[in-house]
Motif scaffolding. Sequence first.
Motif, PDB file in Angstrom:
ATOM      1  N   ALA A 124       0.926  -1.134  -0.006  1.00 43.16           N
ATOM      2  CA  ALA A 124       0.013  -0.032   0.140  1.00 43.16           C
ATOM      3  C   ALA A 124       0.903   1.239   0.061  1.00 43.16           C
ATOM      4  O   ALA A 124       0.682   2.258  -0.686  1.00 43.16           O
ATOM      5  N   ARG A 125       1.852   1.312   0.711  1.00 42.03           N
ATOM      6  CA  ARG A 125       3.052   2.513   0.836  1.00 42.03           C
ATOM      7  C   ARG A 125       3.503   2.636  -0.299  1.00 42.03           C
ATOM      8  O   ARG A 125       3.881   3.693  -0.708  1.00 42.03           O
ATOM      9  N   TYR A 126       3.808   1.411  -1.050  1.00 37.80           N
ATOM     10  CA  TYR A 126       4.625   1.286  -2.372  1.00 37.80           C
ATOM     11  C   TYR A 126       4.089   0.929  -3.600  1.00 37.80           C
ATOM     12  O   TYR A 126       4.351  -0.241  -3.926  1.00 37.80           O
ATOM     13  N   PRO A 127       2.912   1.571  -4.075  1.00 36.46           N
ATOM     14  CA  PRO A 127       2.111   0.942  -4.895  1.00 36.46           C
ATOM     15  C   PRO A 127       2.739   0.454  -6.408  1.00 36.46           C
ATOM     16  O   PRO A 127       3.665   1.280  -6.778  1.00 36.46           O
ATOM     17  N   GLY A 128       2.258  -0.729  -6.843  1.00 37.20           N
ATOM     18  CA  GLY A 128       2.932  -1.132  -8.243  1.00 37.20           C
ATOM     19  C   GLY A 128       4.046  -1.799  -7.952  1.00 37.20           C
ATOM     20  O   GLY A 128       4.632  -2.398  -8.774  1.00 37.20           O
ATOM     21  N   SER A 129       4.644  -1.984  -6.535  1.00 34.87           N
ATOM     22  CA  SER A 129       6.051  -2.571  -6.621  1.00 34.87           C
ATOM     23  C   SER A 129       5.880  -4.213  -6.121  1.00 34.87           C
ATOM     24  O   SER A 129       6.844  -4.849  -6.458  1.00 34.87           O
ATOM     25  N   VAL A 130       4.741  -4.627  -5.901  1.00 34.98           N
ATOM     26  CA  VAL A 130       4.570  -6.153  -5.359  1.00 34.98           C
ATOM     27  C   VAL A 130       4.010  -6.772  -6.217  1.00 34.98           C
ATOM     28  O   VAL A 130       2.778  -6.419  -6.499  1.00 34.98           O
ATOM     29  N   ALA A 131       4.512  -7.919  -6.809  1.00 34.13           N
ATOM     30  CA  ALA A 131       3.867  -8.808  -7.676  1.00 34.13           C
ATOM     31  C   ALA A 131       3.083 -10.057  -7.108  1.00 34.13           C
ATOM     32  O   ALA A 131       2.407 -10.693  -7.666  1.00 34.13           O
ATOM     33  N   GLY A 132       3.615 -10.392  -5.935  1.00 31.34           N
ATOM     34  CA  GLY A 132       2.958 -11.579  -5.322  1.00 31.34           C
ATOM     35  C   GLY A 132       3.454 -11.468  -3.955  1.00 31.34           C
ATOM     36  O   GLY A 132       4.360 -10.963  -3.405  1.00 31.34           O
ATOM     37  N   VAL A 133       2.331 -12.342  -3.173  1.00 35.07           N
ATOM     38  CA  VAL A 133       2.750 -12.763  -1.695  1.00 35.07           C
ATOM     39  C   VAL A 133       2.151 -13.814  -1.272  1.00 35.07           C
ATOM     40  O   VAL A 133       1.268 -14.353  -1.779  1.00 35.07           O
ATOM     41  N   LEU A 134       3.168 -14.732  -0.716  1.00 32.02           N
ATOM     42  CA  LEU A 134       2.890 -16.013  -0.183  1.00 32.02           C
ATOM     43  C   LEU A 134       2.569 -15.744   1.417  1.00 32.02           C
ATOM     44  O   LEU A 134       3.661 -15.435   2.123  1.00 32.02           O
ATOM     45  N   CYS A 135       1.481 -15.971   1.617  1.00 33.02           N
ATOM     46  CA  CYS A 135       0.918 -15.565   3.355  1.00 33.02           C
ATOM     47  C   CYS A 135       1.199 -16.916   4.092  1.00 33.02           C
ATOM     48  O   CYS A 135       0.152 -17.780   3.600  1.00 33.02           O
ATOM     49  N   LEU A 136       2.080 -17.097   4.911  1.00 28.25           N
ATOM     50  CA  LEU A 136       2.067 -18.313   5.748  1.00 28.25           C
ATOM     51  C   LEU A 136       1.509 -18.109   7.039  1.00 28.25           C
ATOM     52  O   LEU A 136       2.047 -17.391   7.856  1.00 28.25           O
ATOM     53  N   ASP A 137       0.239 -18.546   7.229  1.00 25.80           N
ATOM     54  CA  ASP A 137      -0.482 -18.557   8.561  1.00 25.80           C
ATOM     55  C   ASP A 137      -0.420 -16.802   9.084  1.00 25.80           C
ATOM     56  O   ASP A 137       0.112 -16.657  10.154  1.00 25.80           O
ATOM     57  N   SER A 138      -0.987 -15.853   8.232  1.00 23.02           N
ATOM     58  CA  SER A 138      -0.946 -14.558   8.785  1.00 23.02           C
ATOM     59  C   SER A 138      -1.363 -14.315  10.093  1.00 23.02           C
ATOM     60  O   SER A 138      -2.495 -14.984  10.652  1.00 23.02           O
ATOM     61  N   MET A 139      -0.617 -13.414  10.726  1.00 21.56           N
ATOM     62  CA  MET A 139      -1.222 -12.832  12.052  1.00 21.56           C
ATOM     63  C   MET A 139      -2.608 -12.351  11.774  1.00 21.56           C
ATOM     64  O   MET A 139      -2.944 -11.610  10.903  1.00 21.56           O
ATOM     65  N   MET A 140      -3.544 -12.385  12.632  1.00 22.64           N
ATOM     66  CA  MET A 140      -4.968 -11.783  12.461  1.00 22.64           C
ATOM     67  C   MET A 140      -4.701 -10.095  12.865  1.00 22.64           C
ATOM     68  O   MET A 140      -4.540  -9.916  14.140  1.00 22.64           O
ATOM     69  N   ALA A 141      -4.464  -9.423  12.038  1.00 25.78           N
ATOM     70  CA  ALA A 141      -3.861  -8.025  12.409  1.00 25.78           C
ATOM     71  C   ALA A 141      -4.834  -7.299  12.955  1.00 25.78           C
ATOM     72  O   ALA A 141      -4.503  -6.204  13.625  1.00 25.78           O
ATOM     73  N   ASN A 142      -6.301  -7.403  12.615  1.00 26.86           N
ATOM     74  CA  ASN A 142      -7.374  -6.824  13.280  1.00 26.86           C
ATOM     75  C   ASN A 142      -7.947  -7.305  14.685  1.00 26.86           C
ATOM     76  O   ASN A 142      -8.902  -6.971  15.128  1.00 26.86           O
ATOM     77  N   ARG A 155      -3.403  -7.517 -10.849  1.00 30.33           N
ATOM     78  CA  ARG A 155      -3.531  -7.701  -9.647  1.00 30.33           C
ATOM     79  C   ARG A 155      -2.537  -8.656  -9.113  1.00 30.33           C
ATOM     80  O   ARG A 155      -2.178  -9.671  -9.741  1.00 30.33           O
ATOM     81  N   PRO A 156      -1.799  -8.122  -8.046  1.00 29.52           N
ATOM     82  CA  PRO A 156      -0.685  -9.337  -7.451  1.00 29.52           C
ATOM     83  C   PRO A 156      -1.514 -10.609  -7.231  1.00 29.52           C
ATOM     84  O   PRO A 156      -2.373 -10.730  -6.795  1.00 29.52           O
ATOM     85  N   ARG A 157      -0.530 -11.498  -7.220  1.00 31.79           N
ATOM     86  CA  ARG A 157      -0.934 -12.839  -6.996  1.00 31.79           C
ATOM     87  C   ARG A 157      -0.746 -13.215  -5.202  1.00 31.79           C
ATOM     88  O   ARG A 157       0.322 -12.958  -4.732  1.00 31.79           O
ATOM     89  N   VAL A 158      -1.749 -13.417  -4.939  1.00 31.67           N
ATOM     90  CA  VAL A 158      -1.821 -13.655  -3.318  1.00 31.67           C
ATOM     91  C   VAL A 158      -2.074 -15.143  -2.935  1.00 31.67           C
ATOM     92  O   VAL A 158      -3.155 -15.524  -3.307  1.00 31.67           O
TER      93      VAL A 158
END
Length: 335
Positions: free
Chosen positions: A144-162, A240-243
């Motif tokens: 979000a801070r650096y839009p366009g820079s991220v092509a993909g994210v592999l989320c391994l058991d993400s923390m529940m940030a909220n 869209r980035p691959r998630v």
Amino acid sequence: MEDQTISLTTKSGASLKISTFFPPPSKEEQNNPLKHTLLVFLNGLILPRSLWAESIYHLLSLRASSHLPAGIITYDRYGQGDSDPDPSDPPDTPYGHDALTIITDLHQLLTQVSHQFLKRRLESLELVFVANSIGCPLARLYAARYPGSVAGVLCLDSMMANSDFVDSLFPDPDDAAFESGKLPPGISVEDIRFARERFRAFFHPSVTNPERFDRRNMAKLLPRAHGPVLPPVGGTQGRRPRVVVVGHDAVEFARQSEEGSLAVPKRITNAYVDPAWSEYNKGLTQLGESQDRTSPEGGNVKIAKGCGHFIQKDDPVFVAREISTLLDYLSRTPS
């Protein structure tokens, strides 16, 4: 992987420890669809960069005859693993830098690494994050801070940030509206009080850590699992980035929660924690272009069989395969 020490030009007097791999030049380099890809590993609060080493070893073995990214980097954040404390942290409080400071530092680190080792501007590269636990919300905030820079994210058991991991998971026996008769079978009021106490002590955002990562504003920064969506790759007209979202094995996670230092009974985890985490993971699949449906229990969420929260520790081969599959997808999909 080669261990390095690097000092950010924006933070003098402190060093970060990094481990890097940059493939040697080859005749086929110009035809490599991943030549603009930088693979970046983001740690959780507990495990340092060294716990990615086995996954990366298996990844390089898997891709011995396949295209490799332009570079691979793991690092310990300030105050974590082998890195120095953050020199900007105030001395008179256990709370230090927050997530926004971390991603600013990460951007500076990647800027220097790309210039020093790849002789390229960071803006010419596409980032792929492999993240565990709190590393996953960090990847989201970076995108979000650096839009366009991220092509993909592999989320391994993400923390529940909220989540505050107390009131957002368990009913409050001291609330006037609490009804003990509505508790799940086999769960007592004493069980609820114990679980709230343990989760507050271990996971509440106000709990401090040796890294001095202040998590108290995480829910404000990322109040929803399903948004905001990640910005398109390379600009507004990009894809869209691959998630890829991976969740823990509910049975193994409950076992580790009961037998480990948390010591919360499996029946509590199964009734309250896992359903909330599963729903959160499903929300994450909406952040970008998600993988196809892979399991009836998780929908678009993949389940790491036999793994607890630290998937890279419990099954590094699984992690390597998921990274390789993600890279294969990106190599076939133009931005």
